[in-house]
Motif scaffolding. Structure first.
Motif, PDB file in Angstrom:
ATOM      1  N   UNK A  32       1.466  -1.423   0.453  1.00  0.00           N
ATOM      2  CA  UNK A  32      -0.248   0.418   0.087  1.00  0.00           C
ATOM      3  C   UNK A  32       0.697   0.981   0.335  1.00  0.00           C
ATOM      4  N   UNK A  33       1.934   1.284   0.521  1.00  0.00           N
ATOM      5  CA  UNK A  33       2.787   2.759   1.007  1.00  0.00           C
ATOM      6  C   UNK A  33       3.431   2.656   0.019  1.00  0.00           C
ATOM      7  N   UNK A  34       3.692   1.655  -0.595  1.00  0.00           N
ATOM      8  CA  UNK A  34       4.891   1.540  -1.955  1.00  0.00           C
ATOM      9  C   UNK A  34       3.492   2.220  -3.317  1.00  0.00           C
ATOM     10  N   UNK A  35       2.266   1.708  -3.622  1.00  0.00           N
ATOM     11  CA  UNK A  35       1.505   1.837  -4.290  1.00  0.00           C
ATOM     12  C   UNK A  35       1.430   3.126  -4.238  1.00  0.00           C
ATOM     13  N   UNK A  36       1.633   3.492  -2.509  1.00  0.00           N
ATOM     14  CA  UNK A  36       1.062   5.423  -3.081  1.00  0.00           C
ATOM     15  C   UNK A  36       2.005   6.233  -3.062  1.00  0.00           C
ATOM     16  N   UNK A  37       3.433   5.545  -3.134  1.00  0.00           N
ATOM     17  CA  UNK A  37       4.240   6.484  -3.357  1.00  0.00           C
ATOM     18  C   UNK A  37       4.848   6.171  -5.228  1.00  0.00           C
ATOM     19  N   UNK A  38       4.585   4.770  -5.566  1.00  0.00           N
ATOM     20  CA  UNK A  38       4.520   5.106  -6.977  1.00  0.00           C
ATOM     21  C   UNK A  38       3.424   6.307  -7.428  1.00  0.00           C
ATOM     22  N   UNK A  39       1.915   5.983  -7.069  1.00  0.00           N
ATOM     23  CA  UNK A  39       1.135   6.774  -7.593  1.00  0.00           C
ATOM     24  C   UNK A  39       1.315   8.071  -8.067  1.00  0.00           C
ATOM     25  N   UNK A  40       2.094   9.016  -6.942  1.00  0.00           N
ATOM     26  CA  UNK A  40       2.426  10.330  -6.675  1.00  0.00           C
ATOM     27  C   UNK A  40       3.393  10.119  -7.719  1.00  0.00           C
ATOM     28  N   UNK A  41       4.357   9.667  -7.904  1.00  0.00           N
ATOM     29  CA  UNK A  41       5.666   9.064  -8.867  1.00  0.00           C
ATOM     30  C   UNK A  41       5.257   9.164 -10.390  1.00  0.00           C
ATOM     31  N   UNK A  42       4.216   7.830 -10.500  1.00  0.00           N
ATOM     32  CA  UNK A  42       3.266   8.596 -12.146  1.00  0.00           C
ATOM     33  C   UNK A  42       2.826   9.145 -12.097  1.00  0.00           C
ATOM     34  N   UNK A  43       2.232   9.827 -11.149  1.00  0.00           N
ATOM     35  CA  UNK A  43       1.617  11.102 -11.525  1.00  0.00           C
ATOM     36  C   UNK A  43       2.236  12.197 -12.208  1.00  0.00           C
ATOM     37  N   UNK A  44       3.402  12.720 -11.497  1.00  0.00           N
ATOM     38  CA  UNK A  44       4.556  13.548 -12.174  1.00  0.00           C
ATOM     39  C   UNK A  44       5.334  12.541 -13.077  1.00  0.00           C
ATOM     40  N   UNK A  45       5.179  11.469 -13.109  1.00  0.00           N
ATOM     41  CA  UNK A  45       5.868  10.763 -14.702  1.00  0.00           C
ATOM     42  C   UNK A  45       5.298  11.504 -15.601  1.00  0.00           C
ATOM     43  N   UNK A  46       4.051  10.433 -15.967  1.00  0.00           N
ATOM     44  CA  UNK A  46       2.792  11.506 -16.666  1.00  0.00           C
ATOM     45  C   UNK A  46       2.208  13.180 -17.393  1.00  0.00           C
ATOM     46  N   UNK A  47       2.143  14.063 -16.282  1.00  0.00           N
ATOM     47  CA  UNK A  47       2.773  15.106 -16.296  1.00  0.00           C
ATOM     48  C   UNK A  47       3.453  15.285 -17.087  1.00  0.00           C
ATOM     49  N   UNK A  48       4.962  14.910 -16.191  1.00  0.00           N
ATOM     50  CA  UNK A  48       6.247  15.705 -17.589  1.00  0.00           C
ATOM     51  C   UNK A  48       6.368  15.125 -18.624  1.00  0.00           C
ATOM     52  N   UNK A  49       5.764  14.163 -19.032  1.00  0.00           N
ATOM     53  CA  UNK A  49       5.995  13.322 -20.354  1.00  0.00           C
ATOM     54  C   UNK A  49       4.910  13.971 -21.388  1.00  0.00           C
ATOM     55  N   UNK A  50       3.779  13.998 -21.005  1.00  0.00           N
ATOM     56  CA  UNK A  50       2.592  15.479 -21.750  1.00  0.00           C
ATOM     57  C   UNK A  50       3.442  16.213 -22.155  1.00  0.00           C
ATOM     58  N   UNK A  51       3.854  17.237 -21.451  1.00  0.00           N
ATOM     59  CA  UNK A  51       3.993  18.449 -21.340  1.00  0.00           C
ATOM     60  C   UNK A  51       5.767  18.532 -22.377  1.00  0.00           C
ATOM     61  N   UNK A  52       6.600  17.613 -22.219  1.00  0.00           N
ATOM     62  CA  UNK A  52       7.442  17.605 -22.887  1.00  0.00           C
ATOM     63  C   UNK A  52       6.787  16.973 -24.252  1.00  0.00           C
TER      64      UNK A  52
END
Length: 176
Positions: A32-52
């Motif tokens: 669950x903790x790994x998933x929460x950290x991953x969800x935040x990192x995934x959101x950052x990854x998704x936003x930056x990927x699309x911005x780029x």
């Protein structure tokens, strides 16, 4: 009193099989903790990927940059929250191992993206769209990479600290 080989009531003071249940609860908390950290990192990854991508970056370069930034965030979250009680004696080695294993996870995501965008996209041009790139790289690649990362981080980066958790060994409760 039940006959031999039949089920009967469990006495109230009988010991519970706490070993397996405790390990599963611990694994669920950890996941669950790994998933929460991953969800935040995934959101950052998704936003930056699309911005780029919207800024005109090449697809694989955009994915690499967004993943490196998200990985740094994930290391901090996993190191100081998910596995904060793990063995943390060699931070530089831990950081390096984390990034090497994450590079393999990145390779998994890039392979999914490259197969879709450049391989299958050659035959079906719709697979060269931004939406298809997000499905291949962000959803499929990230999902497969996440399974690998969870297993490898537990096994090689954030191993249980046997001094602080005397009931745990290097082989429990790791996924093998």
């Amino acid at each position: 009193m039940p006959r031999a080989g039949t089920f009967g009531p469990v006495p109230p003071n009988s010991p519970r099989p706490a070993g397996m249940r405790a390990r599963l609860r611990s694994l669920a908390r950890e996941a669950s903790k790994f998933g929460a950290v991953g969800a935040v990192a995934f959101g950052v990854d998704l936003i930056i990927f699309n911005l780029l991508l919207n800024a005109g970056s090449e697809t694989l370069s955009a994915k690499t940059i967004s993943t490196v930034i998200a990985t740094t965030l994930a290391f901090i979250g996993n190191r100081f929250w998910t596995w904060r009680d793990g063995a943390h004696t060699h931070l530089a080695r831990q950081y390096t191992t984390f990034f090497v294993l994450n590079a393999i996870g990145l390779g998994i995501a890039l392979a999914c993206l490259a197969i879709s965008h450049y391989g299958l996209g050659h035959f079906w041009p719709a697979l060269r769209s931004q939406a298809a790139d997000n499905v291949a790289g962000q959803l499929v690649g990230t999902a497969i990479g996440t399974i690998f990362r969870f297993w490898s981080y537990r096994k090689f980066v954030f191993r249980a600290d046997t001094d602080r958790n005397p009931g745990m060994t290097s082989s429990s409760p790791t996924l093998s």
